[in-house]
Design a protein around this motif. Structure first.
Motif, PDB file in Angstrom:
ATOM      1  N   LEU A 260      32.061  18.194  80.589  1.00 31.30           N
ATOM      2  CA  LEU A 260      32.899  18.433  81.531  1.00 31.30           C
ATOM      3  C   LEU A 260      32.064  18.485  82.514  1.00 31.30           C
ATOM      4  O   LEU A 260      31.041  19.346  83.401  1.00 31.30           O
ATOM      5  CB  LEU A 260      32.827  19.787  81.227  1.00 31.30           C
ATOM      6  CG  LEU A 260      33.879  20.607  79.933  1.00 31.30           C
ATOM      7  CD1 LEU A 260      32.992  22.263  79.552  1.00 31.30           C
ATOM      8  CD2 LEU A 260      35.314  20.307  79.991  1.00 31.30           C
ATOM      9  N   ALA A 261      33.004  17.554  83.716  1.00 32.40           N
ATOM     10  CA  ALA A 261      31.896  17.066  84.802  1.00 32.40           C
ATOM     11  C   ALA A 261      32.953  17.946  86.180  1.00 32.40           C
ATOM     12  O   ALA A 261      32.133  17.768  87.310  1.00 32.40           O
ATOM     13  CB  ALA A 261      32.310  15.631  84.600  1.00 32.40           C
ATOM     14  N   GLN A 262      33.887  18.572  85.641  1.00 27.34           N
ATOM     15  CA  GLN A 262      33.932  18.976  86.448  1.00 27.34           C
ATOM     16  C   GLN A 262      33.748  20.736  86.592  1.00 27.34           C
ATOM     17  O   GLN A 262      33.855  21.002  85.590  1.00 27.34           O
ATOM     18  CB  GLN A 262      36.135  19.107  86.729  1.00 27.34           C
ATOM     19  CG  GLN A 262      36.690  17.806  85.893  1.00 27.34           C
ATOM     20  CD  GLN A 262      36.064  17.108  85.256  1.00 27.34           C
ATOM     21  OE1 GLN A 262      36.059  17.790  83.808  1.00 27.34           O
ATOM     22  NE2 GLN A 262      37.167  16.090  85.184  1.00 27.34           N
ATOM     23  N   SER A 263      33.493  21.005  88.043  1.00 27.07           N
ATOM     24  CA  SER A 263      32.519  22.448  88.758  1.00 27.07           C
ATOM     25  C   SER A 263      33.551  23.683  88.304  1.00 27.07           C
ATOM     26  O   SER A 263      32.876  24.474  87.967  1.00 27.07           O
ATOM     27  CB  SER A 263      31.830  22.104  89.374  1.00 27.07           C
ATOM     28  OG  SER A 263      32.822  22.091  90.872  1.00 27.07           O
ATOM     29  N   THR A 264      34.694  23.133  88.123  1.00 24.60           N
ATOM     30  CA  THR A 264      36.619  24.486  87.951  1.00 24.60           C
ATOM     31  C   THR A 264      35.855  24.589  86.866  1.00 24.60           C
ATOM     32  O   THR A 264      37.015  25.213  86.443  1.00 24.60           O
ATOM     33  CB  THR A 264      36.979  23.807  89.018  1.00 24.60           C
ATOM     34  OG1 THR A 264      37.898  22.519  88.246  1.00 24.60           O
ATOM     35  CG2 THR A 264      37.179  23.775  90.359  1.00 24.60           C
ATOM     36  N   VAL A 265      35.254  23.879  85.914  1.00 22.73           N
ATOM     37  CA  VAL A 265      36.625  24.009  83.922  1.00 22.73           C
ATOM     38  C   VAL A 265      35.035  24.765  83.590  1.00 22.73           C
ATOM     39  O   VAL A 265      34.154  23.888  83.269  1.00 22.73           O
ATOM     40  CB  VAL A 265      36.742  22.798  83.304  1.00 22.73           C
ATOM     41  CG1 VAL A 265      36.818  23.172  82.132  1.00 22.73           C
ATOM     42  CG2 VAL A 265      37.707  22.343  84.434  1.00 22.73           C
ATOM     43  N   GLY A 266      35.474  25.687  82.596  1.00 23.41           N
ATOM     44  CA  GLY A 266      34.094  26.655  81.846  1.00 23.41           C
ATOM     45  C   GLY A 266      34.489  25.895  80.221  1.00 23.41           C
ATOM     46  O   GLY A 266      35.282  25.983  80.501  1.00 23.41           O
ATOM     47  N   PHE A 267      33.533  25.819  79.203  1.00 23.81           N
ATOM     48  CA  PHE A 267      33.862  25.862  78.246  1.00 23.81           C
ATOM     49  C   PHE A 267      32.927  26.580  77.205  1.00 23.81           C
ATOM     50  O   PHE A 267      32.069  27.216  77.636  1.00 23.81           O
ATOM     51  CB  PHE A 267      33.245  24.831  77.761  1.00 23.81           C
ATOM     52  CG  PHE A 267      34.118  24.403  76.421  1.00 23.81           C
ATOM     53  CD1 PHE A 267      34.523  24.075  75.956  1.00 23.81           C
ATOM     54  CD2 PHE A 267      32.706  24.179  75.686  1.00 23.81           C
ATOM     55  CE1 PHE A 267      34.813  23.935  74.182  1.00 23.81           C
ATOM     56  CE2 PHE A 267      32.349  24.129  74.019  1.00 23.81           C
ATOM     57  CZ  PHE A 267      33.249  23.569  73.935  1.00 23.81           C
ATOM     58  N   ALA A 268      33.538  27.095  76.852  1.00 29.38           N
ATOM     59  CA  ALA A 268      32.965  28.121  75.166  1.00 29.38           C
ATOM     60  C   ALA A 268      33.688  27.225  73.542  1.00 29.38           C
ATOM     61  O   ALA A 268      34.858  27.122  73.538  1.00 29.38           O
ATOM     62  CB  ALA A 268      32.951  29.684  75.732  1.00 29.38           C
ATOM     63  N   ARG A 269      32.508  27.269  72.867  1.00 26.20           N
ATOM     64  CA  ARG A 269      32.661  27.203  71.342  1.00 26.20           C
ATOM     65  C   ARG A 269      33.286  28.573  70.270  1.00 26.20           C
ATOM     66  O   ARG A 269      32.086  30.114  71.015  1.00 26.20           O
ATOM     67  CB  ARG A 269      31.481  26.994  70.693  1.00 26.20           C
ATOM     68  CG  ARG A 269      31.201  25.507  70.514  1.00 26.20           C
ATOM     69  CD  ARG A 269      30.356  24.963  69.906  1.00 26.20           C
ATOM     70  NE  ARG A 269      29.383  23.934  70.703  1.00 26.20           N
ATOM     71  CZ  ARG A 269      29.490  22.489  70.250  1.00 26.20           C
ATOM     72  NH1 ARG A 269      31.371  22.762  69.381  1.00 26.20           N
ATOM     73  NH2 ARG A 269      29.654  21.625  70.706  1.00 26.20           N
TER      74      ARG A 269
ATOM     75  N   VAL B 150      37.660  26.793  74.151  1.00 29.87           N
ATOM     76  CA  VAL B 150      38.314  27.344  74.693  1.00 29.87           C
ATOM     77  C   VAL B 150      38.126  26.914  76.164  1.00 29.87           C
ATOM     78  O   VAL B 150      36.872  26.708  76.317  1.00 29.87           O
ATOM     79  CB  VAL B 150      38.752  28.761  74.607  1.00 29.87           C
ATOM     80  CG1 VAL B 150      36.742  29.739  74.904  1.00 29.87           C
ATOM     81  CG2 VAL B 150      39.206  29.034  75.730  1.00 29.87           C
ATOM     82  N   TRP B 151      38.477  26.250  76.748  1.00 30.13           N
ATOM     83  CA  TRP B 151      38.992  25.762  77.994  1.00 30.13           C
ATOM     84  C   TRP B 151      39.051  26.285  78.982  1.00 30.13           C
ATOM     85  O   TRP B 151      40.532  26.762  79.217  1.00 30.13           O
ATOM     86  CB  TRP B 151      39.317  24.116  78.072  1.00 30.13           C
ATOM     87  CG  TRP B 151      38.486  23.544  77.871  1.00 30.13           C
ATOM     88  CD1 TRP B 151      37.304  22.656  77.635  1.00 30.13           C
ATOM     89  CD2 TRP B 151      38.630  22.900  76.106  1.00 30.13           C
ATOM     90  NE1 TRP B 151      37.248  21.154  76.628  1.00 30.13           N
ATOM     91  CE2 TRP B 151      37.325  21.694  75.900  1.00 30.13           C
ATOM     92  CE3 TRP B 151      39.257  23.348  74.862  1.00 30.13           C
ATOM     93  CZ2 TRP B 151      37.517  21.212  74.497  1.00 30.13           C
ATOM     94  CZ3 TRP B 151      39.117  22.911  73.779  1.00 30.13           C
ATOM     95  CH2 TRP B 151      38.215  22.331  73.449  1.00 30.13           C
ATOM     96  N   TYR B 152      38.455  26.935  80.433  1.00 31.64           N
ATOM     97  CA  TYR B 152      39.130  27.365  81.089  1.00 31.64           C
ATOM     98  C   TYR B 152      38.932  26.918  82.916  1.00 31.64           C
ATOM     99  O   TYR B 152      37.853  26.595  83.048  1.00 31.64           O
ATOM    100  CB  TYR B 152      38.758  29.008  81.156  1.00 31.64           C
ATOM    101  CG  TYR B 152      37.066  28.949  80.695  1.00 31.64           C
ATOM    102  CD1 TYR B 152      36.515  29.743  81.902  1.00 31.64           C
ATOM    103  CD2 TYR B 152      36.793  29.209  79.716  1.00 31.64           C
ATOM    104  CE1 TYR B 152      34.655  29.678  81.955  1.00 31.64           C
ATOM    105  CE2 TYR B 152      35.017  28.915  79.194  1.00 31.64           C
ATOM    106  CZ  TYR B 152      34.173  29.346  80.713  1.00 31.64           C
ATOM    107  OH  TYR B 152      33.017  29.800  80.366  1.00 31.64           O
ATOM    108  N   PRO B 153      39.541  27.402  83.718  1.00 29.36           N
ATOM    109  CA  PRO B 153      39.268  27.470  85.079  1.00 29.36           C
ATOM    110  C   PRO B 153      38.025  28.680  85.440  1.00 29.36           C
ATOM    111  O   PRO B 153      38.430  29.776  85.006  1.00 29.36           O
ATOM    112  CB  PRO B 153      40.452  27.766  85.759  1.00 29.36           C
ATOM    113  CG  PRO B 153      41.131  28.707  85.136  1.00 29.36           C
ATOM    114  CD  PRO B 153      40.524  28.755  83.356  1.00 29.36           C
ATOM    115  N   SER B 154      36.753  28.123  85.866  1.00 30.71           N
ATOM    116  CA  SER B 154      35.806  28.990  86.217  1.00 30.71           C
ATOM    117  C   SER B 154      35.681  29.660  87.223  1.00 30.71           C
ATOM    118  O   SER B 154      34.908  30.446  88.064  1.00 30.71           O
ATOM    119  CB  SER B 154      34.611  28.156  85.889  1.00 30.71           C
ATOM    120  OG  SER B 154      34.213  27.253  86.673  1.00 30.71           O
ATOM    121  N   ASP B 155      36.931  29.171  88.287  1.00 32.73           N
ATOM    122  CA  ASP B 155      36.504  29.691  89.700  1.00 32.73           C
ATOM    123  C   ASP B 155      37.945  30.810  89.812  1.00 32.73           C
ATOM    124  O   ASP B 155      37.750  30.843  91.181  1.00 32.73           O
ATOM    125  CB  ASP B 155      36.574  28.720  90.636  1.00 32.73           C
ATOM    126  CG  ASP B 155      37.351  27.396  90.485  1.00 32.73           C
ATOM    127  OD1 ASP B 155      38.791  27.352  89.769  1.00 32.73           O
ATOM    128  OD2 ASP B 155      37.483  26.197  91.701  1.00 32.73           O
TER     129      ASP B 155
END
Length: 314
Positions: free
Chosen positions: A26-35, A50-55
């Motif tokens: 995940l190079a994009q700072s706006t994308v978060g990830f959790a197992r 799960v991938w989600y917008p972090s901002d």
């Protein structure tokens, strides 16, 4: 042919194992990830991601897209699509199907378990899962590739008739699904299965769906969600016209249909790293006439656009 089939399976599993170990990136700072790890009744816990917008601001209700991988895959197999969705403001949640994944093929032909497990994932995501408080339960879509394409069509209301498999495989014994079924026959109970649907699914993307010929018009009559359907023109794993085209012809309303010139079956997955290409050339080798990376960029953009239109707030 049997040896080639076993080699192809092993190569596929090895590649997906490596994807799972190295993903997500995940190079994009706006994308978060959790197992994810969530219960499934008396069975083993299901893993996922799960991938989600972090901002996005707290309290924002976001649409959810659940992702079902193909035979022998993992939750990370379509990470590029999940990341594209997250960058566009969706929560994207994927699972590793129990008994049909890169570690374990013991239930690879027990296809009724797949839509049931997808429903369990949706239940988890709208109740107790990571970010569940931010999921809009009225805006849920489903993405599936290959066996996952079959999965999301069933989950959206499709009812296949597995009695069609016998005649199909007598006519086409060399097809991938027929060799898989011949190697690992489904239990007799599978023919009388009760298929699990989930009416919370409002839109579906099915890429190269497996077992398309098992539906027929009656089997897809209850599918009312809008469908984006993809076929690879040079698909040698699920050859035309028995899979994607069979679904196209049986749907009660015309889908948004894309035929990708020159593409092969595995071009719906992200380009392989050099390490994966060496480990699994059968699924990673370049397809003549197709720039896989460029296609993936276009494919993901069209998937995002489709869900953006069909899961928009009313």
């Amino acid at each position: 042919m049997k040896n080639l089939f076993h080699f192809a399976r092993c190569a596929t599993l090895a590649a997906l194992a490596a994807v799972l170990v190295t993903a997500p990136s995940l190079a994009q700072s706006t994308v978060g990830f959790a197992r994810l790890s969530f219960p499934d009744g008396a069975g083993p816990a299901v893993e996922g991601g799960v991938w989600y917008p972090s901002d996005t601001p707290p309290g924002t209700a976001l649409p959810l897209v659940v992702i079902s991988h193909g035979n022998g895959g993992s939750y990370a197999g379509h990470r590029a699509t999940a990341e594209a969705l997250a960058r566009a403001g969706f929560i994207a949640a994927a699972l590793t199907h129990t008994g049909d994944n890169w570690r374990d093929q013991s239930r690879a032909t027990d296809v009724a378990e797949r839509p049931r497990q997808l429903k369990v994932l949706i239940d988890h995501m709208v109740t107790t899962g990571a970010g569940s408080s931010r999921v809009d339960p009225d805006r849920i879509g489903a993405f599936g590739f290959s066996s996952g394409g079959f999965t999301v069509l069933v989950a959206a209301g499709g009812t296949p008739d597995l009695r069609r498999v016998g005649a199909h495989c007598r006519e086409h014994p060399a097809f991938y699904d027929c060799r898989l079924i011949g190697e690992r026959p489904p239990s007799p109970e599978t023919l009388g299965t009760v298929w699990v649907h989930d009416d919370r699914i409002r839109a579906v993307v099915a890429a190269a769906p497996a077992l398309g010929y098992t539906f027929g018009t009656d089997g897809l009559a209850e599918v009312s969600a809008p469908i984006q359907l993809w076929r690879a023109e040079a698909d040698r794993v699920l050859p035309h016209p028995f899979y994607a085209r069979a679904v196209h012809d049986a749907l009660p309303s015309p889908p948004e249909y894309h035929v990708v010139p020159a593409a092969g079956h595995f071009d719906f997955m992200p380009p392989c790293s050099p390490e994966l290409a060496q480990a699994a050339p059968l699924i990673c080798q370049p397809t003549p006439g197709l720039d896989r990376a460029a296609f993936q960029t276009d494919f993901n953009a069209r998937v995002v656009d489709f869900f953006g239109r069909t899961l928009a707030k009313e």
